[in-house]
Design an enzyme around this catalytic site. Structure first.
Site, PDB file in Angstrom:
ATOM      1  N   ASP A 182    -100.548 -90.805  28.632  1.00  0.00           N
ATOM      2  CA  ASP A 182     -99.542 -91.461  29.459  1.00  0.00           C
ATOM      3  C   ASP A 182     -98.614 -92.213  28.518  1.00  0.00           C
ATOM      4  O   ASP A 182     -99.011 -93.196  27.887  1.00  0.00           O
ATOM      5  CB  ASP A 182    -100.188 -92.433  30.442  1.00  0.00           C
ATOM      6  CG  ASP A 182     -99.153 -93.151  31.288  1.00  0.00           C
ATOM      7  OD1 ASP A 182     -98.428 -92.483  32.041  1.00  0.00           O
ATOM      8  OD2 ASP A 182     -99.053 -94.391  31.166  1.00  0.00           O
ATOM      9  N   GLU A 266     -97.300 -85.617  30.813  1.00  0.00           N
ATOM     10  CA  GLU A 266     -96.375 -85.558  31.949  1.00  0.00           C
ATOM     11  C   GLU A 266     -95.139 -84.749  31.572  1.00  0.00           C
ATOM     12  O   GLU A 266     -94.647 -84.854  30.443  1.00  0.00           O
ATOM     13  CB  GLU A 266     -95.947 -86.970  32.357  1.00  0.00           C
ATOM     14  CG  GLU A 266     -97.025 -87.777  33.031  1.00  0.00           C
ATOM     15  CD  GLU A 266     -96.517 -89.155  33.409  1.00  0.00           C
ATOM     16  OE1 GLU A 266     -96.229 -89.386  34.595  1.00  0.00           O
ATOM     17  OE2 GLU A 266     -96.415 -90.005  32.510  1.00  0.00           O
ATOM     18  N   CYS A 319    -106.219 -93.607  42.256  1.00  0.00           N
ATOM     19  CA  CYS A 319    -107.463 -94.086  41.647  1.00  0.00           C
ATOM     20  C   CYS A 319    -108.188 -92.901  41.016  1.00  0.00           C
ATOM     21  O   CYS A 319    -108.445 -91.894  41.671  1.00  0.00           O
ATOM     22  CB  CYS A 319    -108.344 -94.751  42.705  1.00  0.00           C
ATOM     23  SG  CYS A 319    -109.988 -95.214  42.105  1.00  0.00           S
ATOM     24  N   CYS A 322    -111.940 -92.463  42.974  1.00  0.00           N
ATOM     25  CA  CYS A 322    -112.126 -91.967  44.348  1.00  0.00           C
ATOM     26  C   CYS A 322    -110.925 -91.197  44.881  1.00  0.00           C
ATOM     27  O   CYS A 322    -111.006 -90.582  45.946  1.00  0.00           O
ATOM     28  CB  CYS A 322    -112.441 -93.128  45.279  1.00  0.00           C
ATOM     29  SG  CYS A 322    -111.064 -94.287  45.481  1.00  0.00           S
ATOM     30  N   CYS A 339    -108.850-101.002  43.074  1.00  0.00           N
ATOM     31  CA  CYS A 339    -108.776-100.001  44.138  1.00  0.00           C
ATOM     32  C   CYS A 339    -109.315-100.596  45.443  1.00  0.00           C
ATOM     33  O   CYS A 339    -110.464-101.066  45.486  1.00  0.00           O
ATOM     34  CB  CYS A 339    -109.572 -98.766  43.750  1.00  0.00           C
ATOM     35  SG  CYS A 339    -109.623 -97.501  45.052  1.00  0.00           S
ATOM     36  N   CYS A 342    -112.666 -98.210  46.510  1.00  0.00           N
ATOM     37  CA  CYS A 342    -113.952 -98.233  45.776  1.00  0.00           C
ATOM     38  C   CYS A 342    -114.120 -99.484  44.911  1.00  0.00           C
ATOM     39  O   CYS A 342    -115.124 -99.614  44.193  1.00  0.00           O
ATOM     40  CB  CYS A 342    -114.096 -96.979  44.916  1.00  0.00           C
ATOM     41  SG  CYS A 342    -112.875 -96.867  43.584  1.00  0.00           S
ATOM     42  N   ASP A 349    -102.014 -97.906  32.671  1.00  0.00           N
ATOM     43  CA  ASP A 349    -101.761 -96.779  31.757  1.00  0.00           C
ATOM     44  C   ASP A 349    -103.027 -95.947  31.519  1.00  0.00           C
ATOM     45  O   ASP A 349    -102.967 -94.712  31.470  1.00  0.00           O
ATOM     46  CB  ASP A 349    -101.219 -97.301  30.426  1.00  0.00           C
ATOM     47  CG  ASP A 349     -99.869 -97.983  30.597  1.00  0.00           C
ATOM     48  OD1 ASP A 349     -99.170 -97.659  31.571  1.00  0.00           O
ATOM     49  OD2 ASP A 349     -99.513 -98.828  29.757  1.00  0.00           O
TER      50      ASP A 349
END
Length: 366
Positions: A182, A266, A319, A322, A339, A342, A349
C-alpha cells in the site's frame, strides 16, 4: 532479451565538439522534416512516410548548403527520422500529442545503430562512430550483442551513453514469498508483513535551495556568461534530486523483486491524482509510476509476477479479518480504527496492504 546499460562518458574537448555537432545535425534533421511533413500535408494533403523522408535526406545531403550533414553519422540521422515517424504513429494511435520541434536548450541526445562492430567496448573505453574511443565509468559487465547506443548530454553538461544489448534469456531467482503493498506519501509503502519504508522526499528536502538558485538565475541578464553559469548550477541541483530519487527507487524495487514471487499493488490512476493541486507536488516527488515500472520488469526478470488490484477496490475501508466495510475510513485523517463487527484494531496502511495481497492472490487464482 534486451537490456539497457547506462554509463557516464568523459570525452575530450575535441570529442565534445564532435558530439555537439552530432546533436545539432540530428536535431536539424528532425525539425526540418517535421516542418516538411506539416507543409506538404497542409498544401497538397500528402502524408510522408519514413522511406520518403529518408530518400529526401539523401538528396538534401547533396545540396551545397547542407554539405555539413555529411560530417555527421549517417545512421544517427536515419534514427532521427525513425523517431519522427514513430512520434507521428503514436499521435495517430492516440498515445501522444502531435510531434513538437526539438530545442537546442536543455538535454540533448541522439541514437545510432551498431553496424560492423562500430560500437564496442575496449578496456575502459567505448567506441562511438565518428567520435572514436571515449573513456567511461560505471558500466556493468555484460555478455551480449550491442544493438544500438544513445549518447546524451544533460542540462548540466555531463555526457552519458546508454547501450541497448541483446542477451540470452536467463531467469534469475527469488526467495518465493508473497507481499501486498500500500503506497502512500508519508510512508513510501507499507507491506502486508507490517513493514514500512519512509518517503525520502527528495524534492521537499532540497526545495529551498532550488528556489534560491532559481531566483539567482532570474536576476541574470539573458544571454550573458553569468546566466549560463547559474543555469548549470541550477541544473546540477535538479540532477542531484533526480539521482537521489532514482537511487532510492532502484534499491527498493530490487529488494522487493529479489524477495518475492508475487507482488500485489494498487492500479493507481496517477495522472488523475495529479489534478489535485494540493497533492500534485508530493505525488510527483514520490514517483509511484516509475516505482511500479521498475518493480514490474525486475520481478518479471526473476520469474515473479506483479498483480495490479483494481483502482476502486476499497482496501482501506475493508476489515482484513472479517470483511466488514467501514465507511468512516473514507476520511484520510483516520489512521487507526477498530472494526465494529469483530473488534479488531487496524492500522490503516497495514490493513490496506493485507487486503491488497488477499485480493491479488484471489485474482491470480481465478
Amino acid at each position: 532479451m534486451q537490456k539497457g546499460y547506462k554509463a557516464r562518458i568523459y570525452p575530450t574537448k575535441e570529442q565534445q565538439n564532435i558530439l555537439l555537432k552530432m546533436f545539432g545535425s540530428c536535431r536539424f534533421a528532425y525539425n526540418y522534416f517535421l516542418a516538411e511533413r506539416i507543409r506538404l500535408y497542409k498544401e497538397d494533403g500528402i502524408s510522408l512516410s519514413y522511406n520518403k523522408t529518408a530518400n529526401m535526406l539523401t538528396v538534401l545531403k547533396r545540396d551545397k548548403d547542407h554539405l555539413w550533414l555529411n560530417e555527421c553519422d549517417s545512421m544517427a540521422l536515419q534514427e532521427s527520422l525513425r523517431n519522427l515517424d514513430r512520434a507521428y504513429q503514436n499521435f495517430f494511435k492516440g498515445n501522444a500529442r502531435f510531434p513538437r520541434f526539438h530545442s537546442k536548450h536543455g538535454k540533448q541526445s541522439y541514437r545510432t545503430r551498431n553496424q560492423g562492430n562500430g560500437i564496442r567496448i575496449v578496456g575502459n573505453t567505448v567506441k562511438i562512430p565518428k567520435v572514436g574511443f571515449v573513456k567511461y565509468k560505471g558500466l556493468k559487465y555484460f555478455d551480449g550483442r550491442i544493438l544500438n547506443a544513445t549518447i546524451s548530454m544533460s542540462a548540466s553538461g555531463k555526457f552519458y551513453i546508454s547501450l541497448c544489448v541483446e542477451l540470452d534469456n536467463i531467469a534469475l531467482s527469488n526467495t518465493g514469498c508473497v507481499v501486498g503493498l500500500d503506497v502512500g506519501i508519508k510512508e513510501f509503502y507499507t507491506d502486508s508483513n507490517g513493514n514500512s519504508v519512509a518517503n525520502p522526499k527528495a524534492y521537499r528536502k532540497h526545495e529551498k535551495k532550488l528556489i534560491r538558485e532559481q531566483r539567482k538565475l532570474s536576476r541574470k541578464k539573458k544571454g550573458s556568461n553569468n546566466r549560463n553559469k547559474q543555469r548549470i548550477r541550477l541544473a546540477i541541483q535538479h540532477e542531484k534530486v533526480a539521482n537521489i530519487r532514482k537511487d532510492f527507487l532502484h534499491k527498493e524495487s530490487f529488494k522487493l523483486a529479489n524477495e518475492n514471487q508475487v507482488v500485489c499493488v494498487e492500479d493507481l490512476n496517477v495522472k488523475g491524482m495529479l489534478r489535485n493541486h494540493h497533492l500534485a507536488k508530493a505525488i510527483s516527488d514520490v514517483s509511484w509510476s516509475e516505482f511500479f515500472r521498475q518493480l514490474e520488469y525486475k520481478t518479471t526478470e526473476r520469474g515473479g509476477i506483479v498483480v495490479k488490484v483494481p483502482t476502486f477496490y476499497p482496501s482501506s475501508q475493508t476489515c482484513s479479518c472479517c470483511g466488514y466495510q467501514n465507511p468512516i475510513v473514507k476520511n484520510l485523517a483516520v489512521r487507526q480504527w477498530d472494526c465494529p463487527n469483530c473488534k479488531t484494531h487496524h492500522d490503516r496502511d497495514g490493513n490496506a496492504a493485507t487486503n491488497i495481497l488477499n485480493k491479488g492472490l484471489e485474482m491470480l487464482a481465478s
